[in-house]
Design a protein around this motif. Structure first.
Motif, PDB file in Angstrom:
ATOM      1  N   LYS A   1       0.833  -1.210   0.000  1.00 19.89           N
ATOM      2  CA  LYS A   1       0.000   0.000   0.000  1.00 19.89           C
ATOM      3  C   LYS A   1       0.870   1.263   0.000  1.00 19.89           C
TER       4      LYS A   1
ATOM      5  N   CYS B   1       3.879   1.517  -1.323  1.00 17.98           N
ATOM      6  CA  CYS B   1       4.438   1.626  -2.673  1.00 17.98           C
ATOM      7  C   CYS B   1       3.400   2.181  -3.641  1.00 17.98           C
ATOM      8  N   PHE B   2       2.173   1.729  -3.526  1.00 18.60           N
ATOM      9  CA  PHE B   2       1.114   2.249  -4.391  1.00 18.60           C
ATOM     10  C   PHE B   2       0.939   3.749  -4.170  1.00 18.60           C
ATOM     11  N   CYS B   3       0.943   4.164  -2.913  1.00 18.18           N
ATOM     12  CA  CYS B   3       0.817   5.582  -2.578  1.00 18.18           C
ATOM     13  C   CYS B   3       2.025   6.375  -3.099  1.00 18.18           C
TER      14      CYS B   3
ATOM     15  N   SER C   1       3.946   5.764  -5.546  1.00 17.93           N
ATOM     16  CA  SER C   1       4.038   5.821  -7.007  1.00 17.93           C
ATOM     17  C   SER C   1       3.415   7.103  -7.545  1.00 17.93           C
ATOM     18  N   SER C   2       2.465   7.673  -6.817  1.00 17.05           N
ATOM     19  CA  SER C   2       1.841   8.917  -7.284  1.00 17.05           C
ATOM     20  C   SER C   2       2.693  10.152  -6.957  1.00 17.05           C
TER      21      SER C   2
END
Length: 192
Positions: free
Chosen positions: A82, A84-86, A88-89
């Motif tokens: 989670k 890493c997903f955050c 990435s933006s």
């Protein structure tokens, strides 16, 4: 205006004086600070004046189930994904400083940013620390040389080590002890 990013991989941001003081000090120097932290509803969310906090929401039921069945490592991996997903933006933003707190925060930040300061609050020797060392620790903030030696041993890294104590910044008059007769000194986190 200079910018900083702090990747805090745990739920107790409101109760972490080291992070709160670093953020406050940067803000007082005119920096724009963004903090990424986990929120699983176990602690109240921190409200920091003029600080952009991106909370990564995690279902508290999931945490309870994973703890009950003693598979907490899956929760750590889930938090990592989670984060890493955050992150990435935010990878296209050129931050002047990026702090990765403990191995998990450092690894997540290091995957998206070239220069990340490893901020050590805990000193656990585990697989995550090995991965962090493999990715390359450019700079280290830790409390003491003894903690540094225990955590990293003879591992050499390219940049400097900064020693900052885990304590709140006290301003104004000298701290006056409570005269009620009750005294408690506690260092750590109380998880409900």
């Amino acid at each position: 205006m200079k910018t900083a990013l702090v990747v805090f991989p745990d739920e107790w941001l409101p109760y972490c004086p080291t992070i709160l003081n670093i953020v406050q000090s940067l803000r007082e120097e005119g920096w724009s600070v963004k903090v990424i932290a986990v929120d699983n509803n176990r602690f109240e969310g921190a409200v920091l004046k003029d600080v952009d906090i991106c909370y990564i929401k995690i279902n508290p039921l999931l945490v309870s189930v994973l703890e009950k069945f003693r598979v907490y490592k899956f929760y750590v991996f889930y938090k990592f994904l989670k984060m890493c997903f955050c992150l990435s933006s935010f990878k296209k933003i050129n931050y002047d400083l990026v702090f990765g707190v403990d191995p998990l925060g450092f690894i997540a930040a290091r995957l998206f940013f070239r220069k990340v300061i490893y901020l050590s609050l805990e000193i656990r020797k585990d697989l995550l620390l090995t991965i962090a060392r493999f990715l390359g620790i450019n700079s280290l903030i830790i409390q003491t040389p003894a903690r540094e030696k225990y955590l990293l041993g003879d591992y050499s890294y390219k940049s400097k080590t900064f020693y900052i104590q885990n304590a709140p910044i006290l301003k104004g008059d000298r701290l006056i002890p409570n005269r009620s007769g009750y005294r408690l000194i506690y260092l750590g986190t109380i998880i409900p």
